[in-house]
Design a protein around this motif. Sequence first.
Motif: not given
Length: 144
Positions: A19-36
């Motif tokens: 919906g209107d609460r999406t993240r950019t691909q760059a933000e997702v890459v950063h979050l994923f690296q923090e998580e894993y």
Amino acid sequence: MVYLTEMHKITILQMIGYGDRTRTQAEVVHLFQEEYPELPPISQGIVSKIEKQFGERGHVWQLKKNLPNKLSDDQKLDVMLMLEENPHKSSRQTASALNISHSSILRVLTENQMHPYKLVPTNELAEDDFDRRILFSNHWPLLH
């Protein structure tokens, strides 16, 4: 992307949001690296591929690749026997009769150093053909 499990891909989709609460691909890459942090870094291209795959298929499962059907030795022998019995039968007719694909028939022929060809009727040579060839070659001497 081989090292990503289905759960990793689902996590990436959840990180993207909806919906209107999406993240950019760059933000997702950063979050994923923090998580894993133990996994190799992912790129924005991988995030894009996962997004596209989910949008097209509705799932993130790895599809099995269709491997070519291997003919058994008995099937190969059937092909060779049928062509031995009737060498004028076409490869397509043989494929249809044996319920085997045309490309498999051609593969069996190639494996056995056989080359399918089509007979093309031509005119017969006449008695004076040799004389005309000699006469023709005399009119066109080789240029040196």
